[in-house]
Scaffold this motif. Structure first.
Motif, PDB file in Angstrom:
ATOM      1  N   GLU A 199     111.810 -44.613   4.300  1.00 60.05           N
ATOM      2  CA  GLU A 199     112.364 -45.141   3.577  1.00 60.05           C
ATOM      3  C   GLU A 199     111.559 -46.141   2.746  1.00 60.05           C
ATOM      4  O   GLU A 199     110.529 -46.387   3.048  1.00 60.05           O
ATOM      5  N   PHE A 200     111.928 -46.068   1.229  1.00 60.51           N
ATOM      6  CA  PHE A 200     110.899 -47.389   1.019  1.00 60.51           C
ATOM      7  C   PHE A 200     111.895 -47.792  -0.627  1.00 60.51           C
ATOM      8  O   PHE A 200     112.985 -47.615  -0.974  1.00 60.51           O
ATOM      9  N   ASP A 201     111.477 -49.351  -0.296  1.00 62.10           N
ATOM     10  CA  ASP A 201     111.847 -50.206  -2.137  1.00 62.10           C
ATOM     11  C   ASP A 201     110.195 -50.259  -3.163  1.00 62.10           C
ATOM     12  O   ASP A 201     110.048 -50.871  -2.412  1.00 62.10           O
ATOM     13  N   LEU A 202     110.334 -49.142  -4.201  1.00 64.92           N
ATOM     14  CA  LEU A 202     109.132 -49.594  -4.573  1.00 64.92           C
ATOM     15  C   LEU A 202     109.519 -49.724  -6.415  1.00 64.92           C
ATOM     16  O   LEU A 202     110.533 -50.135  -7.061  1.00 64.92           O
ATOM     17  N   ALA A 203     108.289 -51.123  -6.559  1.00 64.91           N
ATOM     18  CA  ALA A 203     108.651 -51.819  -7.832  1.00 64.91           C
ATOM     19  C   ALA A 203     107.507 -50.719  -8.565  1.00 64.91           C
ATOM     20  O   ALA A 203     106.440 -50.332  -8.208  1.00 64.91           O
ATOM     21  N   LYS A 204     108.009 -50.939  -9.917  1.00 63.23           N
ATOM     22  CA  LYS A 204     106.890 -50.667 -11.130  1.00 63.23           C
ATOM     23  C   LYS A 204     105.578 -51.395 -11.205  1.00 63.23           C
ATOM     24  O   LYS A 204     105.364 -51.782 -10.822  1.00 63.23           O
ATOM     25  N   SER A 205     104.327 -50.310 -10.738  1.00 61.76           N
ATOM     26  CA  SER A 205     103.521 -50.960 -10.892  1.00 61.76           C
ATOM     27  C   SER A 205     102.580 -49.874 -11.126  1.00 61.76           C
ATOM     28  O   SER A 205     102.511 -48.433 -11.707  1.00 61.76           O
ATOM     29  N   ASP A 206     101.023 -50.874 -11.711  1.00 64.13           N
ATOM     30  CA  ASP A 206      99.958 -49.389 -12.211  1.00 64.13           C
ATOM     31  C   ASP A 206      99.012 -48.720 -10.800  1.00 64.13           C
ATOM     32  O   ASP A 206      98.729 -48.301 -11.801  1.00 64.13           O
ATOM     33  N   LYS A 207      99.221 -48.688  -9.541  1.00 62.99           N
ATOM     34  CA  LYS A 207      98.647 -48.172  -9.192  1.00 62.99           C
ATOM     35  C   LYS A 207      99.734 -47.777  -8.072  1.00 62.99           C
ATOM     36  O   LYS A 207     101.388 -48.218  -7.454  1.00 62.99           O
ATOM     37  N   PRO A 208      99.324 -46.500  -7.286  1.00 59.91           N
ATOM     38  CA  PRO A 208     100.622 -45.493  -6.374  1.00 59.91           C
ATOM     39  C   PRO A 208     100.382 -46.802  -4.901  1.00 59.91           C
ATOM     40  O   PRO A 208      99.668 -47.545  -4.707  1.00 59.91           O
ATOM     41  N   GLN A 209     101.970 -46.573  -4.512  1.00 63.86           N
ATOM     42  CA  GLN A 209     101.930 -46.766  -3.052  1.00 63.86           C
ATOM     43  C   GLN A 209     102.242 -46.167  -2.188  1.00 63.86           C
ATOM     44  O   GLN A 209     103.201 -45.491  -2.247  1.00 63.86           O
ATOM     45  N   ARG A 210     102.163 -46.610  -0.673  1.00 71.58           N
ATOM     46  CA  ARG A 210     101.826 -45.266   0.287  1.00 71.58           C
ATOM     47  C   ARG A 210     103.250 -45.200   0.756  1.00 71.58           C
ATOM     48  O   ARG A 210     104.392 -46.679   0.721  1.00 71.58           O
ATOM     49  N   VAL A 211     103.436 -44.503   0.370  1.00 67.83           N
ATOM     50  CA  VAL A 211     105.161 -43.797   1.912  1.00 67.83           C
ATOM     51  C   VAL A 211     104.749 -42.774   2.421  1.00 67.83           C
ATOM     52  O   VAL A 211     104.440 -41.675   1.799  1.00 67.83           O
ATOM     53  N   GLY A 212     104.704 -43.173   3.352  1.00 71.61           N
ATOM     54  CA  GLY A 212     104.740 -41.594   4.735  1.00 71.61           C
ATOM     55  C   GLY A 212     103.021 -41.477   5.008  1.00 71.61           C
ATOM     56  O   GLY A 212     102.155 -42.302   4.135  1.00 71.61           O
ATOM     57  N   ASP A 213     102.867 -40.194   4.005  1.00 70.31           N
ATOM     58  CA  ASP A 213     101.679 -39.334   4.422  1.00 70.31           C
ATOM     59  C   ASP A 213     100.771 -39.172   2.453  1.00 70.31           C
ATOM     60  O   ASP A 213      99.837 -38.523   2.522  1.00 70.31           O
ATOM     61  N   ILE A 214     102.341 -39.889   1.454  1.00 72.24           N
ATOM     62  CA  ILE A 214     101.658 -39.748   0.101  1.00 72.24           C
ATOM     63  C   ILE A 214     101.291 -40.904   0.125  1.00 72.24           C
ATOM     64  O   ILE A 214     102.279 -42.356   0.116  1.00 72.24           O
ATOM     65  N   SER A 215     101.192 -40.655  -1.314  1.00 71.72           N
ATOM     66  CA  SER A 215     101.722 -41.543  -2.532  1.00 71.72           C
ATOM     67  C   SER A 215     102.140 -41.827  -3.664  1.00 71.72           C
ATOM     68  O   SER A 215     101.707 -40.561  -4.480  1.00 71.72           O
ATOM     69  N   VAL A 216     102.699 -43.419  -4.240  1.00 70.41           N
ATOM     70  CA  VAL A 216     104.134 -43.235  -5.445  1.00 70.41           C
ATOM     71  C   VAL A 216     103.880 -44.582  -6.228  1.00 70.41           C
ATOM     72  O   VAL A 216     103.918 -44.887  -5.972  1.00 70.41           O
TER      73      VAL A 216
END
Length: 302
Positions: free
Chosen positions: A214-231
């Motif tokens: 599960e994730f709760d991602l905010a808008k950002s200038d950099k990718p954020q880690r989710v599992g074994d990928i980045s979003v």
């Protein structure tokens, strides 16, 4: 003597013509007779001396023997007296030893009886203590058994309740699974079951077909880690329920533009036979809420 007379008579009847010869012979006979008498007298004297000497020796021997016998008798008498005394002393010692032995035996018997009584008393006390312990343990066991029976009854009731709950849960899960849908992802591949909320996502986890993050991602200038990928969240439009994200995997960046909520965004990773699926359930202002589903096994694609 008779022999000499007979011989003399024979000489008397000798013929006369032999008188000279007879006289000569008679003188010779007288000499022989005298010699015989002298020899006989000497023999008798010697015999008398020997008899007297032997008699004296016998008397001495008898006196000596009598003295020795008297001494031996006295010695034997003294020895007998001593032996009698010794025997009497031995008898007294034996009687004393018997009395002492009887006394010792009596004392030993008394001590043995006392020791036996002490052992019996100690054994009785130990048996009584063991009996008390056994009684206490039995009481504890009974109480434990009673408690265990009560707990077992409670557990059985609980198991019945849990069974009912499990049955109800299975029914709910079956209903929830029935409510889940399979849709085609943005790559044109039929997706797995899609969850639209946290409850449905829990059902998916229970099925165990895939891994879920599960994730709760905010808008950002950099990718954020989710599992074994980045979003990296590029855009979030709550009014239209659309969003744009960049997905970074295997050192590659892929843009997913203007995707809808509950739409499986699919992409492959090296070593994965099935696609990864990114599902956004809510589009909020500058935020995305959802989950990432990944394959259980990683296998090379053909």
């Amino acid at each position: 003597m008779r022999d000499l007379n007979d011989h003399h008579n024979q000489d008397d009847v000798t013929p006369s013509d032999g008188a000279s010869a007879g006289n000569h012979s008679s003188g010779k006979n007288y000499l022989l007779l005298g010699a015989a008498f002298a020899l006989l007298a000497g023999s008798n004297g010697y015999l008398l001396w020997r008899v007297s000497d032997l008699s004296a020796n016998v008397s001495k021997w008898q006196a000596s023997t009598t003295s020795e016998i008297s001494e031996i008798s006295n010695t034997l008498s003294a020895g007998a007296t001593t032996n009698h005394r010794n025997l009497e002393s031995l008898r007294q010692d034996l009687d004393e030893a018997r009395r002492q032995a009887a006394t010792a035996a009596g004392k030993a018997r008394i001590q043995a009886e006392r020791h036996a009584e002490q052992l019996a008393s100690k054994l009785a006390q130990e048996q009584e203590e063991q009996q008390r312990q056994v009684t206490t343990e039995l009481t504890g066991v009974k109480e434990t058994a009673s408690t265990a029976n009560a707990a077992a009854s409670t557990a059985n009731a609980r198991i019945a309740d849990v069974s009912s709950e499990v049955t109800a849960t299975k029914s709910e899960v079956s209903g929830a699974v029935a409510d889940l849908k399979r849709v085609t992802g943005d790559l044109g591949v039929m997706s797995g079951l899609i969850a639209t909320n946290s409850k449905e996502l829990s059902v998916l986890r229970g099925l165990g077909e895939r891994n879920y993050f599960e994730f709760d991602l905010a808008k950002s200038d950099k990718p954020q880690r989710v599992g074994d990928i980045s979003v990296q969240v590029r855009k979030a439009d709550p009014k239209r329920n659309k969003y744009t994200v960049d997905i970074v995997a295997d050192d590659k960046r892929v843009e997913k533009k203007d995707r809808n909520t509950n739409e499986p965004v699919q992409f492959y990773r090296a070593g994965a036979r099935q696609p990864y699926e990114l599902v956004v359930n809510e589009v909020r202002k500058d935020r995305l809420v959802g989950y990432l589903a990944t394959p259980k096994t990683q296998m090379a694609r053909k």
